[in-house]
Structures are given as structure tokens and as C-alpha cells.
Design a protein around this motif. Structure first.
Motif, PDB file in Angstrom:
ATOM      1  N   ALA A 230       0.833  -1.209   0.000  1.00 34.97           N
ATOM      2  CA  ALA A 230       0.000   0.000   0.000  1.00 34.97           C
ATOM      3  C   ALA A 230       0.867   1.258   0.000  1.00 34.97           C
ATOM      4  CB  ALA A 230      -0.934  -0.011   1.210  1.00 34.97           C
ATOM      5  N   SER A 231       1.978   1.229   0.736  1.00 30.39           N
ATOM      6  CA  SER A 231       2.901   2.368   0.758  1.00 30.39           C
ATOM      7  C   SER A 231       4.327   1.830   0.801  1.00 30.39           C
ATOM      8  CB  SER A 231       2.629   3.269   1.956  1.00 30.39           C
ATOM      9  OG  SER A 231       2.874   2.568   3.161  1.00 30.39           O
ATOM     10  N   TRP A 232       5.263   2.650   0.314  1.00 30.75           N
ATOM     11  CA  TRP A 232       6.650   2.207   0.150  1.00 30.75           C
ATOM     12  C   TRP A 232       7.612   3.211   0.761  1.00 30.75           C
ATOM     13  CZ3 TRP A 232       7.842  -2.496  -2.157  1.00 30.75           C
ATOM     14  CH2 TRP A 232       6.774  -3.153  -2.776  1.00 30.75           C
ATOM     15  N   PHE A 233       8.776   2.727   1.137  1.00 31.26           N
ATOM     16  CA  PHE A 233       9.834   3.571   1.682  1.00 31.26           C
ATOM     17  C   PHE A 233      11.174   3.114   1.107  1.00 31.26           C
ATOM     18  CE2 PHE A 233      11.883   0.581   4.604  1.00 31.26           C
ATOM     19  CZ  PHE A 233      10.918  -0.409   4.694  1.00 31.26           C
ATOM     20  N   GLY A 234      12.178   3.981   1.197  1.00 30.68           N
ATOM     21  CA  GLY A 234      13.514   3.615   0.757  1.00 30.68           C
ATOM     22  C   GLY A 234      14.255   2.909   1.870  1.00 30.68           C
ATOM     23  N   ALA A 235      14.624   1.649   1.637  1.00 29.45           N
ATOM     24  CA  ALA A 235      15.339   0.889   2.670  1.00 29.45           C
ATOM     25  C   ALA A 235      16.847   1.078   2.557  1.00 29.45           C
ATOM     26  CB  ALA A 235      14.991  -0.595   2.564  1.00 29.45           C
ATOM     27  N   ALA A 236      17.331   1.321   1.337  1.00 35.57           N
ATOM     28  CA  ALA A 236      18.766   1.549   1.137  1.00 35.57           C
ATOM     29  C   ALA A 236      18.964   2.244  -0.194  1.00 35.57           C
ATOM     30  CB  ALA A 236      19.538   0.221   1.161  1.00 35.57           C
ATOM     31  N   THR A 237      20.022   3.001  -0.293  1.00 37.24           N
ATOM     32  CA  THR A 237      20.390   3.639  -1.559  1.00 37.24           C
ATOM     33  C   THR A 237      21.891   3.468  -1.762  1.00 37.24           C
ATOM     34  OG1 THR A 237      20.775   5.756  -0.480  1.00 37.24           O
ATOM     35  CG2 THR A 237      18.591   5.403  -1.443  1.00 37.24           C
ATOM     36  N   ARG A 238      22.280   3.635  -3.021  1.00 38.28           N
ATOM     37  CA  ARG A 238      23.701   3.656  -3.385  1.00 38.28           C
ATOM     38  C   ARG A 238      24.452   2.380  -3.013  1.00 38.28           C
ATOM     39  NH1 ARG A 238      22.536   8.974  -2.024  1.00 38.28           N
ATOM     40  NH2 ARG A 238      23.304   8.802   0.099  1.00 38.28           N
ATOM     41  N   LEU A 239      23.762   1.268  -2.998  1.00 43.46           N
ATOM     42  CA  LEU A 239      24.467  -0.020  -2.935  1.00 43.46           C
ATOM     43  C   LEU A 239      24.989  -0.342  -4.332  1.00 43.46           C
ATOM     44  CD1 LEU A 239      22.018  -2.198  -0.776  1.00 43.46           C
ATOM     45  CD2 LEU A 239      24.098  -1.021  -0.024  1.00 43.46           C
ATOM     46  N   PRO A 240      25.872  -1.317  -4.469  1.00 46.39           N
ATOM     47  CA  PRO A 240      26.205  -1.799  -5.813  1.00 46.39           C
ATOM     48  C   PRO A 240      24.947  -2.366  -6.493  1.00 46.39           C
ATOM     49  CG  PRO A 240      27.767  -2.606  -4.168  1.00 46.39           C
ATOM     50  CD  PRO A 240      26.625  -2.015  -3.405  1.00 46.39           C
ATOM     51  N   PRO A 241      25.004  -2.597  -7.787  1.00 47.94           N
ATOM     52  CA  PRO A 241      23.831  -3.151  -8.484  1.00 47.94           C
ATOM     53  C   PRO A 241      23.282  -4.391  -7.773  1.00 47.94           C
ATOM     54  CG  PRO A 241      25.499  -2.526 -10.067  1.00 47.94           C
ATOM     55  CD  PRO A 241      26.126  -2.350  -8.711  1.00 47.94           C
ATOM     56  N   VAL A 242      21.980  -4.361  -7.520  1.00 44.35           N
ATOM     57  CA  VAL A 242      21.357  -5.423  -6.721  1.00 44.35           C
ATOM     58  C   VAL A 242      20.981  -6.599  -7.619  1.00 44.35           C
ATOM     59  CG1 VAL A 242      19.378  -6.025  -5.279  1.00 44.35           C
ATOM     60  CG2 VAL A 242      20.525  -3.808  -4.982  1.00 44.35           C
ATOM     61  N   LEU A 243      21.485  -7.777  -7.257  1.00 40.21           N
ATOM     62  CA  LEU A 243      21.177  -9.003  -7.984  1.00 40.21           C
ATOM     63  C   LEU A 243      20.053  -9.789  -7.325  1.00 40.21           C
ATOM     64  CD1 LEU A 243      24.849 -10.238  -8.596  1.00 40.21           C
ATOM     65  CD2 LEU A 243      23.463  -8.748 -10.039  1.00 40.21           C
ATOM     66  N   SER A 244      19.952  -9.697  -5.999  1.00 41.14           N
ATOM     67  CA  SER A 244      18.931 -10.482  -5.306  1.00 41.14           C
ATOM     68  C   SER A 244      18.612  -9.852  -3.960  1.00 41.14           C
ATOM     69  CB  SER A 244      19.409 -11.927  -5.105  1.00 41.14           C
ATOM     70  OG  SER A 244      20.522 -11.958  -4.240  1.00 41.14           O
ATOM     71  N   VAL A 245      17.401 -10.119  -3.512  1.00 42.26           N
ATOM     72  CA  VAL A 245      16.967  -9.704  -2.176  1.00 42.26           C
ATOM     73  C   VAL A 245      16.192 -10.863  -1.573  1.00 42.26           C
ATOM     74  CG1 VAL A 245      15.473  -8.141  -0.866  1.00 42.26           C
ATOM     75  CG2 VAL A 245      16.786  -7.251  -2.798  1.00 42.26           C
ATOM     76  N   THR A 246      16.547 -11.248  -0.350  1.00 43.54           N
ATOM     77  CA  THR A 246      15.697 -12.156   0.409  1.00 43.54           C
ATOM     78  C   THR A 246      15.428 -11.538   1.769  1.00 43.54           C
ATOM     79  OG1 THR A 246      17.556 -13.437   1.280  1.00 43.54           O
ATOM     80  CG2 THR A 246      16.547 -14.238  -0.758  1.00 43.54           C
ATOM     81  N   ALA A 247      14.223 -11.732   2.255  1.00 45.28           N
ATOM     82  CA  ALA A 247      13.793 -11.067   3.478  1.00 45.28           C
ATOM     83  C   ALA A 247      13.362 -12.093   4.514  1.00 45.28           C
ATOM     84  CB  ALA A 247      12.629 -10.123   3.174  1.00 45.28           C
ATOM     85  N   SER A 248      13.615 -11.797   5.769  1.00 44.83           N
ATOM     86  CA  SER A 248      13.113 -12.640   6.857  1.00 44.83           C
ATOM     87  C   SER A 248      12.890 -11.761   8.069  1.00 44.83           C
ATOM     88  CB  SER A 248      14.097 -13.769   7.177  1.00 44.83           C
ATOM     89  OG  SER A 248      15.350 -13.250   7.557  1.00 44.83           O
ATOM     90  N   ARG A 249      12.061 -12.261   8.961  1.00 42.83           N
ATOM     91  CA  ARG A 249      11.726 -11.468  10.149  1.00 42.83           C
ATOM     92  C   ARG A 249      11.716 -12.350  11.370  1.00 42.83           C
ATOM     93  NH1 ARG A 249       9.939  -6.331  11.094  1.00 42.83           N
ATOM     94  NH2 ARG A 249       8.802  -6.087  13.035  1.00 42.83           N
TER      95      ARG A 249
END
Lengths: 355, 87
Positions: A336-355
Motif C-alpha cells: 500500500a505504501s513504500w519507503f527507501g530501505a537503502a540507496t547507493r548499494l552496488p547493483p542489486v542481484l537479489s533480495v531475500t527477506a526474513s523477520r
């Protein structure tokens, strides 16, 4: 606290934070090396990472802590007499039996681990499949990029290979057969489409609460199967483009899917300079843009096939994706809404999330 | 035979190795046999030297089939092409 494992062209970044504000870089590992994929096994907490050194070739590594000591896994190689070399491991997925993990790679190969990722064995039935000689590589190589277990049944598995289509087993990988009926390869001449095996699947997922249902992002087309991958129906109508790579499902809702459309195969950027995630909650009958908080002007991002993931489900569903621009975006409210979690990392190939 | 960087670490911190063999390929295979942790790092599954690894014999870049003498000094180095974007 949510943890993101962000594989980049220049190392692995472990980000931690709460939805709504920028995440902190808790650790960086494999500095300078391409980290194609990294995941935390939800059962053991162990981290497994795929790293392909330009010099020393593809390796799998495991660790208990991203900033701790990483051990190289054994067995991640092709047979010495097979005439081919392993190019890359694209994805790592937890299996359904204890300690079971799968890894998919190029050239269209599946590895299995029974000890939580320390040692691996090649699945020989797929490696020696009689049709293998006819398999065609996609632009990223002959990549086995999607592995979808059947909840509670370790014998049933679906795979997707670019560009060799969907593969199914019901006997724990002893035998494999194709599951491609209904997929339309618009990039082939019409007369060559019937029975084509050069099928460029970009991503495949299974609905956890209705496991006979699968969703698939194709090289032009978004598809759904309600019969365990036997047949497919195009559900891409209503999207600004049905070309894209990553896909995420809400495990709590078998009618849900999220995609991030890109303009076209020859222009792999977010359409119209606007970054939008599209959501369906009716199994693809309709799609709604979810872009509140995402860049909506002059933003031409490329989001790769494994750079989109989720944590939680249902009311607590969080979504995260990264772009080759080095930006990582997140949503703590199911898009529903978005935020910036990180900027200026190297080119992103993958993201996995856990909590 | 001399190695550096991660190869040296995989060889227990040892950078110089006295190895016998008739060709560069034989030396590399022997090096990996003596240092199992190095298996697959220089040679791929086919026994080919990885694309972005260079081997020098007495300062000259040579191929895997090059003959070597007992007194030769062989260096295994990452190639400068290795920074290319992998596919």
C-alpha cells in the motif's frame, strides 16, 4: 526486526531495520565478489550464499552469522566427464524434509543438500535428461532459477529453467517431465510455437495454501496454473506490460501475486519512468498499481528476477525489492505504501527477506 | 609454483609449492591434489584452467599444455580481465 540479504555485484549486504525507515547495513561479506543469491534457512537460521568469483568460479558458502566465518560447501560441481562446467548458482531454496535444501544453477542443473547446505549432490535425472541437448540458454545462460517445493510433500517439486520451461517431479527428482501446456512463446514464429521447448520462464512460485496453484512470469506473459503446472492460462491482461522478471506471492492468500512490470524485452526498465508494483488479489482477473512512495518520475529502474521478496504474510506482509541502480525499496503494509530501505548499494542481484 | 591471495589462504598460508610434473596442467592438478581446499578454484570440472586465471612460466604467460622443467618457476595469477561483469 526485518533482515534483508542483498546480493550485489560487489558483495553481500545484510540490512536490518523496521518497515518505514531506512535500514542499517549490519554486515558486508564477500567484498568485491558478485553474490548472486543469499538466503537464511528459516528452520536452522543458517545463511547460504552463492558467489561467483570472476577468477575462481561459482561456489556456495554457509555461515551462522553474515559477519562471521563462511565455510565453502562441498559437492557444488558437475561431473568431471560431463563436458561442461558449472557457471553459476542462481537460487537456493529450503526443501520440505529436515535439513533439505535445493540449489539451481547454470547450465540448467539442480543440486540437493540433506545437511543444511554443507554438502551437495547433483540431481542426475535432470542432468542426464534425454532432452537436454535441445535445451536453449536464455540471455542469462541456461539458468535454473526457480525451485518450488510442495508444502508437506518432499517428493513433489516444480522447477523453471530459462529457456527450457517448467519441469515437474512427483518422485523426489527420480524422474522429470515438462509442464508447459498453454505457455505461448511470442518471441518465436507462430508456426514454431506449438510444442516448443525453448520456453523462457522468468520466475515461478507456488501458492502455499493451495499448492496445485502456480504463478509464473514469462518472457512476455504472466500465467497461472491451477493443476500443478500441467496447463497454464495467461493472466497478464491489465498490466502496463506483461514483461518482467520477479514475482512474489502472499502465502496467506492463494489468489495473490505481485509483479514488477518492465517496459519490454528490448527495454528492460520500469515503464514510463515510473516504479510500480502490481498486485492481484483475484488470481489475476485484475491488477492494481502499488506505487505510493516509489519514484514516479524519470525513474528507469531494472529489477532482476531474484531482487524481490517478502517477509511475513497476510496482515503482516512486508515486500522488498532492489534495483540495479543500488536502491532497495520496502513496504510494511503489503504494498500500500513504500519507503527507501537503502540507496547507493552496488547493483542489486537479489533480495531475500526474513523477520 | 607460486600462488597468492585466496589461493594462498586455501593452501594454509603457503605461497610457494615445490611440485613435480611435465606440463602446466599436471602441476595444477597436483597442486589441487596436495591442497584439496583449492579443488575447483583454478581448474574447472573439465580440467580446464578457469577463463580469468593466468599462468606464467618463468615470467611468460603459457597455456595448460606447456611443458615445464624441474627448475621452472610457475606463477598462478588472477587475470586483469577478471573484473568484467559476469553474465
Amino acid at each position: 526486526m526485518t533482515e534483508l540479504l542483498v546480493g550485489t555485484r560487489k558483495g553481500l549486504f545484510a540490512l536490518v531495520g523496521e518497515p518505514g525507515r531506512k535500514f542499517d547495513v549490519a554486515a558486508r561479506a564477500f567484498a568485491g565478489e558478485p553474490v548472486e543469491y543469499a538466503m537464511r534457512d528459516p528452520r536452522s537460521g543458517r545463511l547460504i550464499a552463492s558467489v561467483t568469483s570472476a577468477f575462481y568460479g561459482p561456489k556456495l558458502w554457509y555461515a551462522e552469522d553474515p559477519s562471521g566465518a563462511w565455510e565453502q560447501a562441498d559437492g557444488v560441481a558437475l561431473p568431471e566427464d560431463g563436458g561442461a562446467a558449472l557457471e553459476r548458482i542462481w537460487v537456493i531454496v529450503a526443501g520440505e524434509s529436515e535439513g533439505s535444501l535445493y540449489a539451481g544453477g547454470d547450465p540448467g542443473v539442480l543440486f540437493e543438500s540433506g545437511d543444511g547446505g554443507a554438502t551437495w549432490e547433483l540431481n542426475h535425472a535432470l542432468w542426464e535428461h534425454p532432452t537436454r541437448e535441445s535445451w536453449q540458454a536464455g540471455g542469462g545462460g541456461l539458468c535454473l532459477h526457480s525451485i518450488v517445493p510442495w508444502p508437506g510433500d518432499p517428493d513433489r517439486l516444480a522447477l523453471a529453467i530459462s529457456a527450457a520451461g517448467v519441469w515437474l517431479t512427483e518422485d523426489g527428482g527420480e524422474t522429470w517431465r515438462q509442464g508447459n501446456k498453454g505457455l505461448v512463446a511470442r518471441y518465436l514464429p507462430e508456426e514454431a510455437r506449438e510444442g516448443a521447448t525453448a520456453l523462457c520462464v522468468h520466475r515461478l512460485h507456488r501458492a502455499r495454501r493451495r499448492p496445485e496453484r502456480l504463478f509464473l512470469q514469462f518472457h512476455g506473459g504472466v500465467y497461472r496454473s491451477d493443476d500443478s503446472g500441467e496447463t497454464w492460462a495467461d493472466i497478464g491482461a491489465g498490466l502496463p506490460s506483461d514483461f518482467g522478471f520477479p514475482m512474489v506471492l502472499d502465502p496467506a492468500d492463494p489468489d495473490s501475486a505481485y509483479v514488477i512490470p518492465l517496459e519490454a524485452d528490448l527495454d528492460r526498465v520500469t515503464p514510463d519512468g515510473r516504479v510500480r508494483v502490481y498486485e492481484t488479489r483475484d488470481a489475476g482477473a485484475g491488477w492494481a498499481a502499488r506505487g505510493d512512495g516509489l519514484p514516479q518520475q524519470d525513474a528507469y529502474l531494472t529489477i532482476l528476477r531474484h531482487a524481490f521478496d517478502r517477509a511475513g504474510d497476510g496482515e503482516t506482509l512486508e515486500l522488498y525489492f532492489g534495483a540495479t541502480s543500488g536502491d532497495v525499496f520496502g513496504s510494511g503494509d503489503a504494498g500500500a505504501s513504500w519507503f527507501g530501505a537503502a540507496t547507493r548499494l552496488p547493483p542489486v542481484l537479489s533480495v531475500t527477506a526474513s523477520r | 609454483m607460486r600462488v597468492r591471495g585466496p589461493l594462498r589462504q586455501l593452501a594454509g598460508g603457503c605461497s610457494e609449492h615445490a611440485i613435480e610434473g611435465a606440463t602446466v596442467a599436471e602441476l595444477l592438478r597436483e597442486l589441487e591434489r596436495d591442497n584439496p581446499a583449492m579443488g575447483g578454484w583454478i581448474l574447472d570440472e573439465r580440467g580446464l584452467v578457469r577463463r580469468h586465471i593466468n599462468v606464467f612460466v618463468n615470467g611468460e604467460r603459457r597455456g595448460a599444455e606447456a611443458a615445464v622443467d624441474p627448475a621452472d618457476r610457475v606463477d598462478v595469477l588472477p587475470a586483469i580481465s577478471g573484473g568484467m561483469t559476469p553474465r
